[in-house]
Design a protein around this motif. Sequence first.
Motif, mmCIF file in Angstrom:
data_model
loop_
_atom_site.group_PDB
_atom_site.id
_atom_site.type_symbol
_atom_site.label_atom_id
_atom_site.label_comp_id
_atom_site.label_asym_id
_atom_site.label_seq_id
_atom_site.Cartn_x
_atom_site.Cartn_y
_atom_site.Cartn_z
ATOM 1 N N ALA B 16 108.046 -29.098 36.752
ATOM 2 C CA ALA B 16 107.627 -29.834 37.381
ATOM 3 C C ALA B 16 108.048 -29.673 38.731
ATOM 4 C CB ALA B 16 108.638 -31.540 36.821
ATOM 5 N N ALA B 17 108.030 -28.826 39.075
ATOM 6 C CA ALA B 17 108.184 -28.360 40.905
ATOM 7 C C ALA B 17 106.668 -28.308 41.213
ATOM 8 C CB ALA B 17 109.008 -26.581 41.176
ATOM 9 N N SER B 18 106.780 -28.124 42.348
ATOM 10 C CA SER B 18 104.826 -28.202 43.543
ATOM 11 C C SER B 18 105.259 -26.496 43.428
ATOM 12 C CB SER B 18 105.152 -29.096 44.273
ATOM 13 O OG SER B 18 105.560 -28.760 45.484
ATOM 14 N N LEU B 19 103.575 -26.010 43.366
ATOM 15 C CA LEU B 19 103.383 -24.657 43.851
ATOM 16 C C LEU B 19 102.782 -24.226 44.420
ATOM 17 C CD1 LEU B 19 103.461 -21.744 42.178
ATOM 18 C CD2 LEU B 19 101.071 -22.675 41.207
ATOM 19 N N GLU B 20 102.324 -23.779 45.907
ATOM 20 C CA GLU B 20 101.801 -23.054 46.175
ATOM 21 C C GLU B 20 101.664 -21.591 46.159
ATOM 22 O OE1 GLU B 20 101.747 -25.309 50.075
ATOM 23 O OE2 GLU B 20 99.796 -23.734 50.669
ATOM 24 N N ASN B 75 94.717 -20.934 50.175
ATOM 25 C CA ASN B 75 95.717 -21.300 49.045
ATOM 26 C C ASN B 75 95.684 -22.082 48.407
ATOM 27 O OD1 ASN B 75 96.731 -19.620 51.043
ATOM 28 N ND2 ASN B 75 98.487 -21.348 51.745
ATOM 29 N N LEU B 76 95.983 -21.407 46.854
ATOM 30 C CA LEU B 76 96.393 -21.420 45.345
ATOM 31 C C LEU B 76 97.186 -23.262 44.967
ATOM 32 C CD1 LEU B 76 95.355 -21.726 43.204
ATOM 33 C CD2 LEU B 76 96.985 -20.344 42.005
ATOM 34 N N ARG B 77 96.855 -24.144 44.627
ATOM 35 C CA ARG B 77 98.144 -25.042 44.825
ATOM 36 C C ARG B 77 98.039 -25.873 43.372
ATOM 37 N NH1 ARG B 77 96.983 -27.366 50.028
ATOM 38 N NH2 ARG B 77 95.601 -28.752 49.298
ATOM 39 N N LYS B 78 100.065 -25.826 42.502
ATOM 40 C CA LYS B 78 99.808 -27.482 41.638
ATOM 41 C C LYS B 78 100.647 -28.478 41.302
ATOM 42 C CE LYS B 78 99.669 -27.282 36.515
ATOM 43 N NZ LYS B 78 99.179 -26.379 35.115
ATOM 44 N N PRO B 79 101.078 -30.286 42.050
ATOM 45 C CA PRO B 79 101.721 -30.751 42.302
ATOM 46 C C PRO B 79 103.019 -30.012 40.899
ATOM 47 C CG PRO B 79 99.163 -31.834 41.445
ATOM 48 C CD PRO B 79 99.666 -30.259 40.980
ATOM 49 N N SER B 80 102.523 -30.185 40.136
ATOM 50 C CA SER B 80 104.061 -30.010 38.891
ATOM 51 C C SER B 80 103.656 -28.701 38.375
ATOM 52 C CB SER B 80 103.786 -31.301 38.342
ATOM 53 O OG SER B 80 104.705 -31.520 37.347
ATOM 54 N N VAL B 81 104.116 -27.319 37.888
ATOM 55 C CA VAL B 81 104.382 -26.519 37.020
ATOM 56 C C VAL B 81 104.373 -27.110 35.315
ATOM 57 C CG1 VAL B 81 104.037 -24.751 38.939
ATOM 58 C CG2 VAL B 81 106.064 -25.586 38.041
ATOM 59 N N GLN B 82 104.245 -26.074 34.931
ATOM 60 C CA GLN B 82 104.555 -26.060 33.443
ATOM 61 C C GLN B 82 105.356 -24.477 32.621
ATOM 62 O OE1 GLN B 82 100.871 -27.930 31.503
ATOM 63 N NE2 GLN B 82 102.483 -29.282 31.776
ATOM 64 N N TRP B 83 106.047 -24.609 31.861
ATOM 65 C CA TRP B 83 106.507 -23.461 31.841
ATOM 66 C C TRP B 83 105.211 -22.641 30.734
ATOM 67 C CZ3 TRP B 83 106.187 -21.083 26.706
ATOM 68 C CH2 TRP B 83 106.233 -20.043 26.270
ATOM 69 N N SER B 84 104.624 -23.220 30.287
ATOM 70 C CA SER B 84 103.001 -21.841 30.627
ATOM 71 C C SER B 84 102.404 -21.824 31.205
ATOM 72 C CB SER B 84 102.262 -23.047 29.282
ATOM 73 O OG SER B 84 101.907 -24.675 30.253
#
Lengths: 114, 116
Positions: B16-20, B75-84
């Motif tokens: 659920a953390a955000s990724l950049e 830069n690559l982003r995702k608002p909420s990461v999952q284990w997968s």
Amino acid sequence: EPEVTQTPSHQVTQMGQEVILRCVPISNHLYFYWYRQILGQKVEFLVSFYNNEISEKSEIFDDQFSVERPDGSNFTLKIRSTKLEDSAMYFCASSLDRVNQPQHFGDGTRLSIL
Amino acid sequence: AQSVSQHNHHVILSEAASLELGCNYSYGGTVNLFWYVQYPGQHLQLLLKYFSGDPLVKGIKGFEAEFIKSKFSFNLRKPSVQWSDTAEYFCAVNAPRETSYDKVIFGPGTSLSVIP
């Protein structure tokens, strides 16, 4: 979704022996590529192939390397006399177009030279 | 030297953390930009690509990337990461005028580990 397939997944070869890595690109793709990744290093371009001839090659792709498309479906990379430093993951890729289409990669073949 | 760099070698996040993930390149002129992902034991898969147009690009699995020409970044982003999402992420650049149409230059990769 169509995929690029590579065989074998792992090849172990004695130093000095010849090795052939095989790839089946996506069927309607026209451009073919080989890349390699030495453990812990970047993925590096080796060669591109179009219309049955090499389009471009890197300085890594010396006389020990060759590529061919023997039967219209397979795309092979041959290393004539392997060296220890040829140990790497080799990736095949193909693309429909070289300008506006991305390259699609296979699973890779892990080559281990003993 | 002309190259592609990625800011982090290894990133660890909780679900659920955000990724950049940062990516910079040093090629001038027209560039085509890609993010590839390699899940454990699988092949390199294209996440998203930029050729022209809207600099904010949406890809598969909720990922997006922003091309900022003035910063030579993608830069690559995702608002909420999952284990997968645990995988190796590669930024890649094609710079036709400076290298060739054929050659894709890869960054060193960023290993992402997502903790459940």
